[in-house]
Scaffold this active site. Structure first.
Site, PDB file in Angstrom:
ATOM      1  CB  THR A 344      43.367  -3.108   9.752  1.00 20.07           C
ATOM      2  OG1 THR A 344      42.291  -3.585  10.537  1.00 20.07           O
ATOM      3  CG2 THR A 344      44.646  -3.419  10.471  1.00 20.07           C
ATOM      4  N   GLY A 426      48.564  -2.666  10.139  1.00 13.75           N
ATOM      5  CA  GLY A 426      49.823  -2.616   9.419  1.00 13.75           C
ATOM      6  C   GLY A 426      50.122  -3.769   8.496  1.00 13.75           C
ATOM      7  N   GLY A 427      49.133  -4.602   8.135  1.00 15.87           N
ATOM      8  CA  GLY A 427      49.383  -5.633   7.137  1.00 15.87           C
ATOM      9  C   GLY A 427      50.557  -6.522   7.486  1.00 15.87           C
TER      10      GLY A 427
END
Length: 530
Positions: A344, A426-427
């Protein structure tokens, strides 16, 4: 990058330098932070398509000078006319990561732009929409230089992506993958942005742009229908908040993992760590992360399906005291637990009036579902690939349900008058990087840029990795790594400045009027200030 940037009139930061310049140009024209972030978001759609796009979702956290803090939840729901049975009938036991059936949730990004610009117009006369989207239109029409990260991900994911003929034609013409530094154009995206200028951002959902999107989605096998476009709205839930280190810290509520980010900070504050970046510091934050993720994995999703209230959990002092008591200062708790991936873009801005914006915008996986929509030049997200097909399960697929989101922008109001916006991509790593950045800066006095540049860690997987190890950048002191291994952490050494650790950023406005900002050397971004 060691020194924080400073200015006195306004500041932005983003993971791509061209986007930061777009935001700065808006501030220099007298625009608000809301307009500046919208401009950066649009430019990122044109120049960072592997990380974000108009076919994705976004979450906004806005601080106003009068003390209000607002959430704009611009995320879409699962297709209203689809069901888990449709996937079973197609031979799927899980939602696929790529392809038309992965493009199963509405895109909320553009509705977020519309809502943010509406808030801005309520504060002062609005800049023309063509001024806000000017740079994005130019780069889409005339071209941008591919970053190394986009070129590398195209090569790495080619087997997953090039099976989509429209994607292959757009990103690998004549079968050739572009290289870093190649100039890539997206004239269809430029025309889409121009159409939005002419007909308004709402035409993404109810106008000609929406009709062209729907036609291409249907052709690609997506379950989205016209009803999904017309029913989509932006929600404005109350932000989550927690008292940490002389500040009120805010994050976004479910369906995001914002509760985990705040829980890590609250729990860490109870562990009496006295020194930054040593064994006790990293160990305490990793263990706090485990406890926060256990709550997240068990409870967090679309709030209409949740059995426990996120703010109630954060306010439960006895529960946090009990979790803190369970953390052994010398030994690691067994791991793994289920994890979340995703890529993202986070961006932030603060204007001269004191409006501060923390915003995150995403396609979920790199290049989203891989479904390229040729009439509009968009990639569509695959956020709904996180749904499970088992009825009654956590994050179970249901028509109109919002999927669990790793996205969570952060914001803090300090007792001394500072306002800080910060975040990262970065999830699974987002709450962990937020914790490293905030604790270094707010609790231990590490200068802002150094707090981002310093080595980071990641518990779990990201970027398609299935490893559950504690990944640590090789710049950490060898003695710290050895002690972590002796404590039972499964340490994996990784490159010194790896994008695996996210692309973080932060802007702080001091009570004196001083602006201070930082960007991540792991990204392609920079601070823009004047």
């Amino acid at each position: 990058m060691l020194h924080s940037f400073q200015s006195t009139r306004g500041m932005v930061t983003s993971p791509h330098h061209l986007a930061s310049q777009s935001g700065l140009a808006i501030l220099k024209k007298g625009g608000t932070a809301l307009e500046a972030v919208t401009a950066m978001a649009a430019t990122l759609c044109a120049v960072y398509p592997h990380m974000t796009g108009m076919g994705g979702d976004a979450f906004w956290l806005v601080s106003y000078p009068d003390g209000r803090t607002e959430v704009l939840e611009a995320c879409g729901a699962a297709a209203l006319q689809s069901s888990a049975q449709d996937y079973a009938a197609a031979g799927h036991t899980s939602v696929p990561w790529r392809g038309g059936m992965a493009a199963n949730t509405m895109a909320g990004t553009v509705s977020g732009w519309q809502a943010a610009l509406g808030r801005s117009a309520a504060l002062q006369p609005a800049l023309p929409l063509d001024a806000v989207l000017e740079d994005a239109i130019w780069y889409a029409r005339n071209g941008y230089a591919l970053t190394a990260s986009e070129a590398c991900l195209l090569a790495e994911k080619r087997a997953e992506l090039l099976g989509n003929a429209a994607f292959a034609a757009a990103y690998a013409p004549q079968g050739r993958l572009p290289q870093a530094g190649d100039i890539r154009k997206n004239p269809a995206l430029a025309e889409t942005l121009q159409s939005l200028v002419r007909h308004g951002l709402g035409s993404f959902y109810t106008g000609d742009v929406g009709r062209r999107l729907l036609a291409d989605l249907t052709h690609a096998g997506s379950p989205l229908r016209a009803q999904d476009f017309t029913h989509h709205t932006v929600a404005t839930p109350a932000p989550l908040h927690a008292r940490v280190a002389g500040a009120q810290v805010y994050n976004t509520p479910p369906p995001t993992q914002g509760v985990a980010s705040l829980a890590i900070l609250k729990l860490f504050g109870k562990l009496n760590v006295r020194e930054v970046d040593g064994f006790a510091y990293v160990h305490a934050l990793v263990e706090a992360t485990k406890h926060a993720f256990l709550f997240r994995n068990a409870h967090v999703g679309d709030p209409r399906w949740m059995s426990e209230d996120a703010q109630g959990f954060l306010d439960d002092t006895a529960r946090f005291n009990a979790m803190a008591a369970c953390i052994d200062p010398h030994h690691a708790m067994p791991w793994p637990a289920p994890e979340q991936m995703g890529d993202t873009t986070w961006m932030g801005a603060v204007d001269t009036r004191g409006v501060a914006v923390s915003m995150i915008q995403s396609l979920y996986f790199e290049f989203g579902s891989g479904v390229f929509l040729p009439q509009t030049g968009l990639l569509w997200q695959n956020r709904g690939a996180s749904f499970v097909l088992e009825e009654g399960g956590w994050n179970a697929f249901a028509p109109g349900r919002k999927p669990f989101h790793t996205l969570n922008p952060a914001l803090a109001r300090f007792d001394d008058g500072r306002v800080m916006v910060y975040g990262t991509m970065g999830g699974e790593g987002q709450p962990q990087t937020q914790a490293a950045l905030f604790t270094r800066y707010a609790m231990f006095g590490v200068p802002l840029q150094q707090a981002i540049t310093a080595p980071r860690w990641l518990l779990g997987r990201t970027w398609g990795s299935h490893s559950h190890s504690l990944k640590m950048e090789s710049r950490f002191d060898a003695g710290v790594i050895t002690r972590l291994e002796q404590a039972g952490h499964a340490v994996e050494r990784v490159a010194p400045f790896t994008s695996m650790m996210g692309h973080a950023g932060a802007v702080v406005r001091h009570a004196s009027g001083l602006f201070e900002g930082a960007a991540d050397p792991r990204s392609d971004g920079c601070v823009g200030a004047y």
